[in-house]
Design an enzyme around this catalytic site. Structure first.
Site, PDB file in Angstrom:
ATOM      1  N   ILE A 178       0.834  -1.204   0.000  1.00 17.61           N
ATOM      2  CA  ILE A 178       0.000   0.000   0.000  1.00 17.61           C
ATOM      3  C   ILE A 178       0.871   1.258   0.000  1.00 17.61           C
ATOM      4  CG2 ILE A 178      -1.855   1.240   1.161  1.00 17.61           C
ATOM      5  CD1 ILE A 178      -2.554  -1.613   0.016  1.00 17.61           C
ATOM      6  N   GLU A 188      -5.910   4.327 -13.320  1.00 14.27           N
ATOM      7  CA  GLU A 188      -4.655   3.913 -12.692  1.00 14.27           C
ATOM      8  C   GLU A 188      -3.695   3.336 -13.723  1.00 14.27           C
ATOM      9  OE1 GLU A 188      -2.866   0.934  -9.236  1.00 14.27           O
ATOM     10  OE2 GLU A 188      -5.037   1.113  -9.479  1.00 14.27           O
ATOM     11  N   GLN A 232      23.369   0.702 -19.897  1.00 16.84           N
ATOM     12  CA  GLN A 232      24.502   0.036 -20.541  1.00 16.84           C
ATOM     13  C   GLN A 232      25.357   1.036 -21.312  1.00 16.84           C
ATOM     14  OE1 GLN A 232      25.339  -3.125 -20.233  1.00 16.84           O
ATOM     15  NE2 GLN A 232      26.996  -3.215 -21.751  1.00 16.84           N
ATOM     16  N   GLY A 258      28.043   2.749 -19.523  1.00 13.82           N
ATOM     17  CA  GLY A 258      29.131   1.907 -19.049  1.00 13.82           C
ATOM     18  C   GLY A 258      29.156   1.843 -17.532  1.00 13.82           C
ATOM     19  N   GLY A 271      -0.296  -2.048  -9.989  1.00 14.92           N
ATOM     20  CA  GLY A 271      -1.514  -1.719 -10.723  1.00 14.92           C
ATOM     21  C   GLY A 271      -2.001  -2.847 -11.620  1.00 14.92           C
TER      22      GLY A 271
END
Length: 389
Positions: free
Chosen positions: A159, A243, A337, A340, A364
């Site tokens: 919650i 939502e 990535q 680096g 959700g």
């Protein structure tokens, strides 16, 4: 700015919100991420600026603006290096308060919606349970009516704002034998006897407070039933469309933020005598992610436009969340990535963004549950209808 949906007034609002966030929120983010506690003063500042009232009626202190102001609110909150802070703000404003506005009677609106819009009361929506997760119909929390009171027993978990909150919107079964037709929605103050909340330790969203809550013979007035008894499930399902769109917008915004940050980084970082933005492998990977994020954004905006007109867009919202959260995760993974070793360092935003984004396909409604819902709608021709209060 997308002129199809955003006016000059929208853009002025975006610039004002950016300025507010940089001045009032960003200086505190690192502290809140470390302590896991967002200080109360910022809620009231959001209230003073009207940010919690964007979509709510003027009669209760709101601004009654179209949903694209909400889109801007959500997008900019994803660009300040704390999805946890963002979650605390939107969970209050668009999860708990949505039920206050939709199902609350005039007394509830006066006593809870008005101070919520002002940032003086914080709300939390309590649906998920330790043994249920996305299985809303399988919830075990129950509410038994005794005279002019309901007695609530059970537990809720995951919650958002569960410890901060001044009040809870709780889903509980009033007629367990009826399954999802026996669920009702209640309002309760968090200070009542029999309520206990334990803060959970999470991978990401560190600034937000996520709790497991227990209800042990909690007595609430019968008048704190919201809407009609037994209508809780359709109420919940109706608001899930909003939502899920919120989660989708959050996703495309953080994906866009990651890409913009990475482009800027690549334009300064050199390797083998040239800027890494000139390496074809990196360029092609980045534009693929940018294309995916843009596709999601266009789809999400179209769904918001329909929702703003009052259409029931449960299918589109479900698709939006399913796709956008996956696309955001993949984009952020690649962006990290490309930085680096620096991508793995906490002083750079990608490490935190990577952790925070991972909740997207879970919260959700998990991606697996969303696929089941879409399977029923697309393959089995099942229709979901809005609740009628």
């Amino acid at each position: 700015m997308n002129s199809i949906y955003f006016t000059e007034e929208h853009q002025a609002f975006r610039e004002s919100l950016k300025d507010f966030l940089q001045k009032e929120v960003v200086p505190h983010i690192e502290k809140w991420e470390k302590t896991g506690t967002i200080e109360r003063f910022i809620w009231e500042k959001f209230g003073e600026m009207g940010y919690f009232g964007l979509a709510y009626p003027e009669a209760y202190g709101g601004l009654d603006l179209d949903l694209f102001y909400t889109v801007i609110f959500l997008e900019e909150l994803q660009k300040i290096k704390s999805s946890g802070f963002a979650a605390a703000m939107w969970a209050h404003s668009y999860l708990a308060m949505t039920h206050l506005n939709a199902e609350g009677d005039e007394r509830i609106k006066q006593d809870y919606l008005i101070p919520s819009i002002a940032g003086k009361k914080i709300g939390a929506l309590c649906i998920s349970e330790p043994f249920g997760g996305s299985d809303v119909a399988g919830m075990r929390t129950n509410a038994v009516k005794k005279g002019d009171k309901y007695i609530i027993n059970g537990s809720k978990t995951f919650i958002t704002n569960g410890v901060y909150a001044d009040y809870y919107i709780i889903a509980a079964k009033t007629n367990p034998e009826l399954g999802n037709k026996g669920i009702s929605i209640f309002l309760t103050d968090t200070s009542l006897k029999g309520i206990s909340a334990v803060k959970l330790d999470k991978l990401g969203w560190r600034a937000s407070d996520t709790a497991e809550i227990a209800f042990d013979n909690v007595e609430i007035p019968a008048e704190n039933l919201m809407g009609e008894e037994g209508k809780g499930f359709p109420y919940i399902m109706q608001h899930f469309a909003l939502e899920r769109l919120i989660m989708a917008i959050n996703a495309h915004a953080r994906g866009e933020y990651a890409i913009d940050y990475t482009i800027d980084y690549m334009s300064h970082r050199e390797a083998f005598g040239k800027k890494i933005s000139k390496f074809q492998a990196l360029r092609h990977t980045l534009v693929e992610h940018a294309t995916e994020v843009e596709h999601c954004k266009v789809f999400n905006y179209a769904a918001v436009a329909r929702l703003d007109k009052g259409e029931y867009v449960v299918k589109e919202a479900t698709m939006a969340k399913l796709k956008s959260t996956k696309v955001a995760d993949e984009a952020i993974y690649s962006c990290l990535q490309m930085l680096g070793g620096y991508g793995y360092m906490e002083e750079y935003p990608l490490a935190r963004l990577f952790r925070d984004s991972r909740l997207g396909p879970i919260g959700g409604g998990t991606s697996e549950i969303l696929k089941e819902i879409l399977g029923k709608m697309i393959i089995d021709n099942q229709n979901y209808e809005p609740a009628v209060k």
